[in-house]
Design a protein around this motif. Structure first.
Motif, short mmCIF file in Angstrom:
data_model
loop_
_atom_site.label_atom_id
_atom_site.label_comp_id
_atom_site.label_asym_id
_atom_site.label_seq_id
_atom_site.Cartn_x
_atom_site.Cartn_y
_atom_site.Cartn_z
N ASP A 27 1.07 -1.02 -0.20
CA ASP A 27 -0.23 -0.01 0.37
C ASP A 27 0.94 1.15 0.20
OD1 ASP A 27 -2.64 -1.26 -0.31
OD2 ASP A 27 -3.08 -1.27 1.65
N CYS A 28 0.05 2.09 0.27
CA CYS A 28 0.65 3.32 -0.33
C CYS A 28 -0.30 4.69 -0.44
CB CYS A 28 1.36 3.96 -1.85
SG CYS A 28 2.93 4.85 -2.53
N GLY A 29 -0.30 4.82 0.75
CA GLY A 29 -1.82 5.70 0.14
C GLY A 29 -1.43 6.86 0.62
N LEU A 30 -2.30 7.95 0.28
CA LEU A 30 -2.67 9.70 1.41
C LEU A 30 -3.25 9.74 2.92
CD1 LEU A 30 -3.79 11.43 -1.67
CD2 LEU A 30 -1.56 11.38 -0.70
N TYR A 31 -2.36 10.40 3.36
CA TYR A 31 -3.18 11.17 4.35
C TYR A 31 -4.33 11.66 4.09
CZ TYR A 31 0.66 8.56 7.42
OH TYR A 31 1.40 7.83 7.91
N GLN A 32 -5.41 11.69 5.31
CA GLN A 32 -6.36 12.42 5.44
C GLN A 32 -6.86 12.85 6.66
OE1 GLN A 32 -8.74 9.67 3.22
NE2 GLN A 32 -9.39 11.04 1.31
N GLY A 33 -7.26 13.66 6.45
CA GLY A 33 -8.07 14.32 8.02
C GLY A 33 -7.11 15.13 8.36
N GLU A 34 -6.68 14.95 9.79
CA GLU A 34 -6.54 16.02 10.89
C GLU A 34 -5.16 16.67 10.16
OE1 GLU A 34 -7.67 15.32 15.37
OE2 GLU A 34 -6.44 13.97 14.81
N ARG A 35 -4.68 18.34 10.63
CA ARG A 35 -3.46 18.44 9.39
C ARG A 35 -2.40 17.58 9.99
NH1 ARG A 35 -3.16 24.53 10.14
NH2 ARG A 35 -4.78 24.94 8.83
N GLU A 36 -1.93 17.43 11.19
CA GLU A 36 -0.74 16.67 11.78
C GLU A 36 -0.79 15.51 10.88
OE1 GLU A 36 -0.83 14.61 15.39
OE2 GLU A 36 -2.69 14.75 15.43
N TRP A 37 -1.61 14.54 10.54
CA TRP A 37 -1.93 13.68 8.96
C TRP A 37 -0.94 14.15 7.42
CZ3 TRP A 37 0.65 9.99 11.92
CH2 TRP A 37 -0.20 9.68 13.40
N ARG A 38 -1.79 14.81 7.17
CA ARG A 38 -1.99 15.62 6.13
C ARG A 38 -0.38 15.72 6.03
NH1 ARG A 38 -4.94 19.87 5.52
NH2 ARG A 38 -6.13 19.50 6.95
N ARG A 39 0.05 16.44 6.65
CA ARG A 39 1.42 16.99 6.80
C ARG A 39 2.53 15.97 6.23
NH1 ARG A 39 1.50 21.42 11.58
NH2 ARG A 39 0.93 23.15 10.65
N LEU A 40 2.60 15.45 6.61
CA LEU A 40 2.99 13.89 6.65
C LEU A 40 3.06 13.79 5.00
CD1 LEU A 40 2.86 11.71 9.62
CD2 LEU A 40 4.48 13.47 9.35
N ASN A 41 1.96 14.11 4.21
CA ASN A 41 2.40 13.71 3.10
C ASN A 41 3.03 14.29 2.17
OD1 ASN A 41 -0.44 12.01 2.84
ND2 ASN A 41 -1.57 14.21 2.42
N TRP A 42 3.93 15.56 3.16
CA TRP A 42 4.86 16.48 2.20
C TRP A 42 6.28 16.37 2.80
CZ3 TRP A 42 3.59 20.01 -2.12
CH2 TRP A 42 2.18 20.21 -2.13
N ALA A 43 6.02 15.36 4.16
CA ALA A 43 7.45 14.84 4.67
C ALA A 43 7.95 14.01 3.97
CB ALA A 43 6.83 14.44 6.42
#
Length: 458
Positions: A31-47
């Motif tokens: 799996d290779c999924g996007l984070y969704q929901g809270e900003r603290e998790w969505r930021r990890l899409n960019w890390a």
């Protein structure tokens, strides 16, 4: 040869599924999924990932939902050049979903630039439509039940998971030991798909826990009675019903339920619109006849009951639905109201008390859907707060995620006790609740891993 498992996503949260298997020098990502929901998790899409993406030999997808496949274009952009292995249904639907995701990434960045509500200058998409096309070209379809030798002593095998079309559990054999990934498990009786398959023997099991702390309600004598009541009330007061629905599988189930309601006379006739190019494309995959071995008998015919269904393909057709001229039912993605055309409809329809929003599935923490389900009086849309005066109804009957008992039932069908069960892909309370239940009922070793944690599974 040592084998390790690293939890790069879906640990501590219900999105962003990424699991890395290192078997000697061979590196496999499940799996290779996007984070969704809270900003603290969505930021990890960019890390940046804690590894070189070019060192990954293969990606294996359990299914096509965005939180399981949506990071793939970013991974390819960063250097991944191997194949992405999936079932035929997942490969077909993932192509649709990745193109839509890239389009929305670019659209959201442009809207933020024009509206001036981003802290970045200029706001950029995580990936582009060109990146998505490169990622799509990595997809390789495998049938259920066929073992594929990856070399280095690794083999994979897909089995039906019964969650959405193409969904699979993945057994990874590594020099005789097996790591079993549940992906997202469906319920014991899906309205459209054949039942999920029993799991094989495995030393290590990675189990989802989306609904790990709850049980689905028992179906009543009249299916979706609360939904039907909401439609009747809304049309009587001259309003419209907006249904945020996942484009894959959920739209099909909502259409099927509405058809049943109309045939029973449970709701009055009203124009029904599907406003999601992705949902319309996915509907064609279900209807195509290419996946009959995965669908229940008669399922395709059941999805053909809409000769007069209205569809909105263009942006102008979609904008017209922001202010329907008469009571209407509008189905639009995304299912958690986190992006897509449904956001524009919410902005227009939420302030009017005549209207109703019907939520039809799991709403992750931090999403607009979760805020609406929790009774928010305002929600933030495109940099501005919008008042919530419309009625909000939650219909739990649409969920195709296995609940706590169904997850445990699947686990207990493993032919012999595993060495360790890792509980992932759930909010903290759900994961801990399911882990505790499994320990109590089986006596097995069960862990809830931390993000970034690495364990040995050889």
């Amino acid at each position: 040869m040592p084998t390790s498992l690293t939890f790069l996503g879906a640990a501590g949260t219900v999105t962003g599924s990424k699991f890395l298997l290192d078997h000697g020098a061979h590196r496999l990502m499940v799996d290779c999924g996007l984070y969704q929901g809270e900003r603290e998790w969505r930021r990890l899409n960019w890390a940046p990932l804690p590894l070189d993406p070019s060192s990954i030999h293969e990606v294996v997808l359990t299914h096509s939902h965005l939180d399981h496949c949506g990071y793939l274009p970013a991974l390819v952009k960063q250097g991944f050049a191997g194949p992405t292995l999936a079932t035929e249904g997942t490969a077909e639907l993932a192509a649709i979903i990745l193109r839509d995701s890239a389009h929305l990434q670019e659209e959201d960045a442009e809207n933020a630039r024009r509206g001036g509500y981003s802290r970045h200058d200029p706001p950029l998409p995580l990936y582009t439509e060109a990146d998505a096309e490169v990622a799509i070209r990595t997809l390789r379809a495998l049938p259920y039940g066929e073992a594929r030798d990856l070399g280095s002593g690794l083999r994979i095998r897909f089995a039906r998971a019964g969650h959405i079309l193409g969904s699979a559990t993945v057994a990874v054999e590594a020099d005789g030991g097996t790591v079993l990934f549940s992906g997202d498990l469906g319920r014991t009786d899906h309205p459209v798909l054949r039942a999920r398959e029993d799991p094989p023997a495995a030393r290590t099991v990675v189990l989802e826990s989306t609904y790990g702390d709850r049980e689905h309600p028992e179906p009543g004598a009249e299916p979706h009675a609360e939904f039907a009541d909401a439609v009747r009330r809304t049309i009587r007061r001259g309003g419209s019903v907006l249904i945020p629905a996942f484009a894959v599988d959920r739209t099909e189930l909502v259409l099927s339920a509405l058809a049943d309601m109309l045939e029973r006379g449970a709701i009055p006739s009203a124009p029904i619109y599907v406003d999601s190019p992705m949902a319309l494309a996915a509907l064609q995959v279900y209807r195509s006849g290419r996946h009959q071995d995965e669908l229940k008998p008669g399922a395709v015919q059941g999805l053909e009951r809409w000769p007069g269904l209205h569809t909105a393909h263009t942006a102008d057709e979609s904008r017209a639905l922001n202010n329907p001229h008469r009571p209407s039912i509008i189905i639009s993605a995304s299912g958690m109201a986190s992006g897509g055309r449904v956001v524009h409809h919410l902005k227009s329809l939420l302030p009017d008390a005549r209207n109703t929003v019907v939520l039809t599935g799991y709403q992750a923490v931090g999403t607009r859907g979760r805020a609406l389900a929790d009774g928010a009086h305002e929600v933030k849309i495109m940099g501005r707060y919008v008042p919530v005066r419309a009625e909000v109804v939650v219909d739990e009957e649409f969920s195709v995620h296995a609940d706590s008992s169904e997850l445990v039932d699947w686990l207990l069908r493993i032919p012999e006790p595993p060495e360790t069960v890792y509980v992932v892909h759930g909010e903290e309370a759900a994961a801990e609740s399911l882990a505790g239940r499994i320990r109590r009922e089986t006596g097995w070793t069960v862990a809830v891993p931390r993000l970034g944690e690495r364990v040995l599974v050889d």
